[in-house]
Design a protein around this motif. Structure first.
Motif, PDB file in Angstrom:
ATOM      1  N   TYR A 131      -7.813  -8.839   0.864  1.00 50.69           N
ATOM      2  CA  TYR A 131      -8.114  -7.421   1.044  1.00 50.69           C
ATOM      3  C   TYR A 131      -7.279  -6.567   0.094  1.00 50.69           C
ATOM      4  O   TYR A 131      -7.713  -5.490  -0.321  1.00 50.69           O
ATOM      5  CB  TYR A 131      -7.862  -7.004   2.492  1.00 50.69           C
ATOM      6  N   LEU A 142      -8.981   0.822  -6.736  1.00 46.72           N
ATOM      7  CA  LEU A 142      -8.113   1.881  -7.268  1.00 46.72           C
ATOM      8  C   LEU A 142      -8.047   1.828  -8.789  1.00 46.72           C
ATOM      9  O   LEU A 142      -7.989   2.874  -9.457  1.00 46.72           O
ATOM     10  CB  LEU A 142      -6.708   1.753  -6.673  1.00 46.72           C
ATOM     11  N   VAL A 155       0.839  -1.207   0.000  1.00 46.22           N
ATOM     12  CA  VAL A 155       0.000   0.000   0.000  1.00 46.22           C
ATOM     13  C   VAL A 155       0.870   1.251   0.000  1.00 46.22           C
ATOM     14  O   VAL A 155       0.606   2.216  -0.728  1.00 46.22           O
ATOM     15  CB  VAL A 155      -0.958  -0.010   1.211  1.00 46.22           C
ATOM     16  N   PHE A 181      -4.980   1.957   4.227  1.00 44.33           N
ATOM     17  CA  PHE A 181      -5.659   2.591   3.091  1.00 44.33           C
ATOM     18  C   PHE A 181      -5.922   4.071   3.354  1.00 44.33           C
ATOM     19  O   PHE A 181      -5.771   4.910   2.456  1.00 44.33           O
ATOM     20  CB  PHE A 181      -6.978   1.863   2.798  1.00 44.33           C
ATOM     21  N   MET A 214      -0.058  -6.197  -3.714  1.00 47.73           N
ATOM     22  CA  MET A 214      -1.260  -6.224  -2.865  1.00 47.73           C
ATOM     23  C   MET A 214      -2.091  -7.467  -3.145  1.00 47.73           C
ATOM     24  O   MET A 214      -2.541  -8.159  -2.227  1.00 47.73           O
ATOM     25  CB  MET A 214      -2.138  -4.999  -3.145  1.00 47.73           C
ATOM     26  N   ILE A 260      -8.614  -3.627  -2.554  1.00 49.25           N
ATOM     27  CA  ILE A 260      -8.088  -2.260  -2.648  1.00 49.25           C
ATOM     28  C   ILE A 260      -7.564  -1.987  -4.054  1.00 49.25           C
ATOM     29  O   ILE A 260      -7.869  -0.951  -4.660  1.00 49.25           O
ATOM     30  CB  ILE A 260      -6.971  -2.032  -1.616  1.00 49.25           C
ATOM     31  N   PHE A 290      -2.828   5.896   2.836  1.00 53.06           N
ATOM     32  CA  PHE A 290      -2.637   6.015   1.385  1.00 53.06           C
ATOM     33  C   PHE A 290      -3.419   7.204   0.824  1.00 53.06           C
ATOM     34  O   PHE A 290      -2.885   8.004   0.042  1.00 53.06           O
ATOM     35  CB  PHE A 290      -3.081   4.712   0.711  1.00 53.06           C
ATOM     36  N   PRO A 336     -12.953   2.113  -3.386  1.00 54.25           N
ATOM     37  CA  PRO A 336     -12.290   1.021  -2.659  1.00 54.25           C
ATOM     38  C   PRO A 336     -12.879   0.794  -1.265  1.00 54.25           C
ATOM     39  O   PRO A 336     -12.992  -0.353  -0.814  1.00 54.25           O
ATOM     40  CB  PRO A 336     -10.829   1.489  -2.560  1.00 54.25           C
ATOM     41  N   TYR A 337     -13.276   1.886  -0.589  1.00 57.67           N
ATOM     42  CA  TYR A 337     -13.811   1.749   0.763  1.00 57.67           C
ATOM     43  C   TYR A 337     -15.138   0.995   0.770  1.00 57.67           C
ATOM     44  O   TYR A 337     -15.374   0.136   1.626  1.00 57.67           O
ATOM     45  CB  TYR A 337     -13.990   3.132   1.404  1.00 57.67           C
ATOM     46  N   VAL A 346      -5.937  -2.812   7.878  1.00 57.65           N
ATOM     47  CA  VAL A 346      -5.972  -2.615   6.424  1.00 57.65           C
ATOM     48  C   VAL A 346      -6.639  -1.279   6.111  1.00 57.65           C
ATOM     49  O   VAL A 346      -6.194  -0.534   5.230  1.00 57.65           O
ATOM     50  CB  VAL A 346      -6.723  -3.774   5.729  1.00 57.65           C
ATOM     51  N   PHE A 347      -7.699  -0.967   6.856  1.00 59.25           N
ATOM     52  CA  PHE A 347      -8.360   0.325   6.695  1.00 59.25           C
ATOM     53  C   PHE A 347      -7.395   1.458   7.044  1.00 59.25           C
ATOM     54  O   PHE A 347      -7.382   2.492   6.384  1.00 59.25           O
ATOM     55  CB  PHE A 347      -9.605   0.396   7.590  1.00 59.25           C
ATOM     56  N   LEU A 359     -14.379  -2.662   0.157  1.00 60.39           N
ATOM     57  CA  LEU A 359     -13.860  -3.269   1.387  1.00 60.39           C
ATOM     58  C   LEU A 359     -14.977  -3.567   2.381  1.00 60.39           C
ATOM     59  O   LEU A 359     -15.005  -4.631   3.012  1.00 60.39           O
ATOM     60  CB  LEU A 359     -12.839  -2.334   2.044  1.00 60.39           C
TER      61      LEU A 359
END
Length: 568
Positions: A172, A180, A142, A335, A166, A176, A338, A311-312, A331-332, A315
């Motif tokens: 996960y 993206l 990430v 992200f 990734m 993501i 990021f 992406p959210y 992971v959140f 997820l």
């Protein structure tokens, strides 16, 4: 002095502070890792790397483990060549997470004060730095994507390769990377249409690279697609998480999942669930919604809303309807870092919505200082989670090593050892408030090959010391997350019965299912060891008991009976 500090703290220049922070981070992670004893998930990965064939690692186990085999492949040379278990596992994990933190420190566009605090976020320091799991590589991927994002249109290969990493490390990561790429395609198509050159899309190198990434992602998805007989606790029991007691609130879980990753602690270690009272849940959602609205308004102002939202949402759909555990909140976190990273990197300065600047301009004195401090809570609170969790880990010995030492010191591995197996409630009567009634009416499903105690303990021996674990292939020290029919379970229990009654039993279990005529009074509790799970400010304590037969107890003459419940 104040102005000098502000000038230093908010400078984006890289230098000595980054080096010092990296050294402190590395020393901190190494110190806590020295005291940390691997939990089941860590032991399972090592056991797979050690005793599974490469064919199983590549083609069979991913359907039961739920993530690609890269982590097991990385561990396999160490495990198969007999390298020390705890040390090797820690070194591999620390290498990747430290590399990720180094990229964060030396390549991110954040001001110094933020760069120096972020590595000590609970998930970056403890959850993914101390606990050895594949997430250390996912975080690295990430952050590599964040570094290469700004020039992705001029040099797309580097960005695609980070997205590929990734995909290769975790499901996960696939989500993501997929989100993206969707956003990137929308941007490319929009630009081409505006320029009246839509046909050029089909000759665009970026699109072809994404097509190659799609082939890779689909191949990995096929590899990790759950087997028909995969074991998932939610599919084998009617016990529901407290949060689902009000089913219509479930979609709103996207809100506390967001805030719990960096600020709040609404979820606890009993899995995804918190207070069942509707009024409390509504307060949780209101607070979380306020945080989410604030974040979304900032992203909208800076033109990065779509990059976050797609992406959210992907997820969250996966988390709420397929699989989620509390450690996935890290992971959140990665992200979110990021998103803020690319926002600052492409805009140089974050633009605040007008309503925020207007409100802030009206504040004076202590109120303004208080608001500034509150703005730093997403950095300070996760730091405190790291401190508390590290303290718990250093202070509290985990049960596995204590049980292993007890078995070795008393030579119990020379006798027949039985490990407790999974027994799941088949039918529970649950009231509207989520409370369980009529406990005497439990019906049980037996899963003889699901033996977490055996997996965790066997990693400290050079062979499988549990005669009832993987009895059909005793050389394996990992467990398949595979459902069995009760006919298959009965067959397994009969094989155990044929071997004979155990001399030692680890974990309280319904031994009378295997030996109906056994007298549980013939077994003595000789050791009770603490079982804990750390999460943020929480240390959940339980106990695991070791029993021996009275014959063995009298034969050894060195053991002491301890207070405990009967074997069953």
């Amino acid at each position: 002095m104040k102005e000098k500090f502000k000038s230093w703290a908010f400078s984006k220049e890289h230098g000595k502070c980054d080096v010092i922070t990296l050294i402190i981070y590395l020393l901190g992670v190494c110190t806590v890792s020295f005291f940390h004893e691997p939990w089941f998930d860590e032991a399972q990965a090592w056991a797979i790397a050690k005793t599974a064939s490469y064919k199983e690692i590549l083609f069979t186990l991913p359907h039961y483990e739920g993530h690609p085999p890269l982590w097991h492949l990385i561990l396999s040379p160490f495990a198969k060549l007999g390298a020390p278990y705890e040390l090797s596992l820690a070194i591999v994990n620390i290498f990747f997470i430290t590399l990720a933190v180094a990229i964060l420190l030396f390549r991110s566009p954040f001001p110094k004060i933020i760069r120096c605090l972020l590595p000590f976020n609970f998930f970056l320091f403890y959850q993914y730095g101390v606990i050895s799991r594949p997430y250390c590589i996912l975080v690295l991927a990430v952050f590599l994507a964040a570094v290469t994002y700004k020039n992705r249109n001029e040099r797309p290969l580097k960005y695609i390769l980070s997205l590929a990493l990734m995909c290769m490390i975790h499901s996960y990561g696939i989500l993501i990377a997929g989100g993206l790429c969707i956003v990137w395609l929308i941007e490319i198509f929009t630009d081409k249409i505006k320029a009246g050159a839509f046909k050029q899309v089909f000759s665009d190198k970026r699109c072809w690279l994404m097509f190659g990434l799609l082939i890779l992602a689909l191949s990995i998805i096929a590899e990790i697609m759950p087997a028909d007989d995969i074991y998932l606790s939610v599919s084998t029991t009617s016990n529901k998480s407290a949060i689902t007691s009000h089913w219509y609130l479930t979609p709103l879980l996207v809100l506390p999942l967001f805030s719990d990753s960096f600020l709040t602690s609404f979820f606890d270690d009993s899995q995804v669930g918190f207070a069942t009272e509707l009024s409390v849940q509504l307060v949780v959602f209101i607070i979380s919604a306020a945080i989410m609205i604030l974040f979304i308004s900032i992203l909208y102002k800076n033109g990065k809303l779509l990059t976050f939202i797609i992406p959210y949402v992907i997820l969250n759909i996966f988390s709420l309807h397929v699989y989620f555990a509390l450690h996935h909140l890290g992971v959140f976190v990665a992200f979110l870092i990021f998103i803020i990273w690319i926002l600052v990197d492409t805009s140089d300065k974050i633009q605040l919505p007008k309503y925020l600047t207007n409100i802030y301009s009206t504040l004076k004195g202590g109120v303004k200082t208080a608001v500034t401090i509150i703005a730093f809570l997403p950095l300070i609170i996760p730091f405190s989670w790291s401190v508390v969790s590290s303290y718990y880990d250093i202070k509290s010995p985990y049960w596995i090593i204590e049980a292993v030492d007890f078995i070795k010191e008393n030579g119990l591995d020379d006798y027949k050892i039985m490990g407790a197996w999974a027994q799941i409630e088949k039918q529970l009567k649950i009231g509207a408030n989520g409370m369980i009634y009529d406990k005497a009416d439990y019906e049980w499903y037996d899963y003889p090959n699901l033996q977490g105690f055996a997996v965790a303990i066997d990693t400290y021996f050079d062979h499988n010391i549990f005669y009832n674990f993987n009895i059909d292939d005793h050389s394996k020290t990992f467990q398949y997350f595979r459902k069995n029919t009760q006919e298959e379970a009965t067959d397994q229990l009969e094989k155990w019965k044929a071997v004979g009654k155990p001399d030692v039993v680890v974990g309280r279990c319904e031994i009378t299912k295997v030996f109906p005529d056994i007298d549980v009074n013939d077994y003595v509790a000789v050791k009770s060891v603490e079982f804990y799970k750390i999460y943020k400010y929480i240390k959940a304590d339980q106990h695991v008991t070791i029993y021996v037969s009275k014959d063995l107890f009298n034969k050894l003459g060195t053991l002491t009976e301890v207070p405990a419940r009967k074997l069953y």
